[in-house]
Each structure stands twice: as C-alpha cells, then as structure tokens.
Scaffold this motif. Sequence first.
Motif, mmCIF file in Angstrom:
data_model
loop_
_atom_site.group_PDB
_atom_site.id
_atom_site.type_symbol
_atom_site.label_atom_id
_atom_site.label_comp_id
_atom_site.label_asym_id
_atom_site.label_seq_id
_atom_site.Cartn_x
_atom_site.Cartn_y
_atom_site.Cartn_z
ATOM 1 N N GLY A 89 0.607 2.446 -3.540
ATOM 2 C CA GLY A 89 -0.852 3.456 -3.413
ATOM 3 C C GLY A 89 -2.089 2.859 -3.211
ATOM 4 O O GLY A 89 -3.050 3.607 -3.269
ATOM 5 N N GLU A 138 0.981 -1.236 -0.045
ATOM 6 C CA GLU A 138 -0.147 -0.082 -0.037
ATOM 7 C C GLU A 138 0.895 1.455 -0.223
ATOM 8 O O GLU A 138 0.721 2.199 -0.903
ATOM 9 N N ARG A 139 1.816 1.266 0.756
ATOM 10 C CA ARG A 139 2.699 2.500 0.986
ATOM 11 C C ARG A 139 3.564 2.694 -0.397
ATOM 12 O O ARG A 139 3.840 3.842 -0.883
#
Length: 277
Positions: free
Chosen positions: A262, A258-259
């Motif tokens: 995105g 996710e980091r």
Amino acid sequence: MSHESIPLAGVIGFPIIHSRSPQLHGHWLKTLGLRGHYVPMEVHPDNLAEALQALPKLGFVGVNVTMPHKEAVLELASHVTDRASLIGAANTLIFREDGTFHADNTDGYGFIENLRQNAPDWDPQVGPAAILGAGGAARAVVVSLLDAGVPEVMISNRTQLRAERLAQDFGNRVTAVDWGHASRMIGEAALVVNTTSLGMADKPELKVNLDGLHAGQVVTDIVYNPLKTKLLARAEAQGCVTVDGLGMLLHQAVPGFERWFGIKPKVTEALRDATLG
C-alpha cells in the motif's frame, strides 16, 4: 468481529538461495514501519500450481517469481498484463481474495527507471540501442525501450537464430545483427545494454570486441555481481556514462511492493547497501 491480518509476500523460485529480494523488501518494510513479511520460498516446478493455490489461503497478498517459473505462471494466471504477455514472462503476482491471481512483468519498468535515475541525461530518442543477448531479459528490455521511444533497437546474440526470432516479434524497429558484427553495432549505438549473464561472477567473460565504445554513449549491464563488470569498466575508461545492474533489480520491485503493502517505496543508496549486505 473483524481482525487485521498481517500481509505476507515473498519470492518463489527453484533454487531461491541466491535471491536478494528478501533483503530488498525487508529494508522497505523496516524503514517504512510497516507490518508485513517477505519470505523466500523454494518451490519445485512440479508443485507450482499447488503452491499458488495455497499461498493466498495462508495470508499471502502476492509474490515475486524468479527462475524457472516466470513463463509457467502465465498459464496459471486469471489475468495477464499486456507487457507480461508481450515479454512472455511474469515476475510479479498479485493475489485476489477469490484465490485467483494477476500476473505482471516489471523488469522493463525496472530497467528504464534505473536508466532514468542513474543516467538522467539519457534521451531515448537520440539514437539506436544495441542489445547483447536474446533471452527473457532482452525481451523485457526491448519492450521497454520501444515504449520509451528509442527509434531503433539492434540485437546481437551468439546464437543468431534467437536474435532473429526476437527481432521478428517486434517489427521493423528491431533488427538482428550477426555476432561477428557486434563491435560495429556497439559503435553505432547511443545506448549499449548487456542482457546476458556473461561477465557475472562464476560465469564466462563477455567475449565481444568493445573497440566501438566511445564518449557520449550510455552503457548498462543487467549483471550486478560484480557491480562493475569488465564491460562497465571498459566503458567508463572510454568516457561513457555507465549504469550498473543493481538498480534494475531495485526498481522492478517497486510496483509489487506498492500493490502488496500500500505504499510506493523509494530507491535510495541505503536500499542499495541493504540489498548487497
């Protein structure tokens, strides 16, 4: 004139050939239709600092870290999350534009999310947890269980001193139990966790008396090769709810992905198949 770069991530370790992370992240990148790549990289311990300086310059937004680098990266990071410093190891790095990096540990998150997904009726507060093993994985599990509200954590390890040291770091909710009494500890627990590599393919069997296992318990093994270890097979036969170790690997990967890319990915059956494939 600005140009859009393709984000790169990967996993560093020594050796790296056994890592399932490329299949895992590759499945997400493909199914989510994202531009990006996830690359396995064998980095010798002597070259670790140099590699971490070079990777951001090559377009990497972050990496996962596996053995033997999980502790060494903490010394090199510009920022370490509370959970990574409590566990004493990191498995997820996020590179910043200035070349520095942020170190996190998502193993405990992966462990708890795996339980929540695959033993949805498990209530952390219902009773004590029994942990076999006192290595790095045990530490991550202890931190996450205390955080989730488990009232008491009992740890047993073949080397008693390691269990005692681990227990001392966490205060009175964590106790060390002699390996000879592990069977009784298992019988008293609401949750039983194997954090050792015993029972894994090519490793010796977990030699613990499992007579204490009984219906109503949740039993999980962080080993996922084989998926059904002898501990899980025995627990299943006794009527326990069993959770295999693959889900921990899948869920610990979510925050990093996710980091880096995105989008928060989902852990699904298709992901399990792709990771094992």
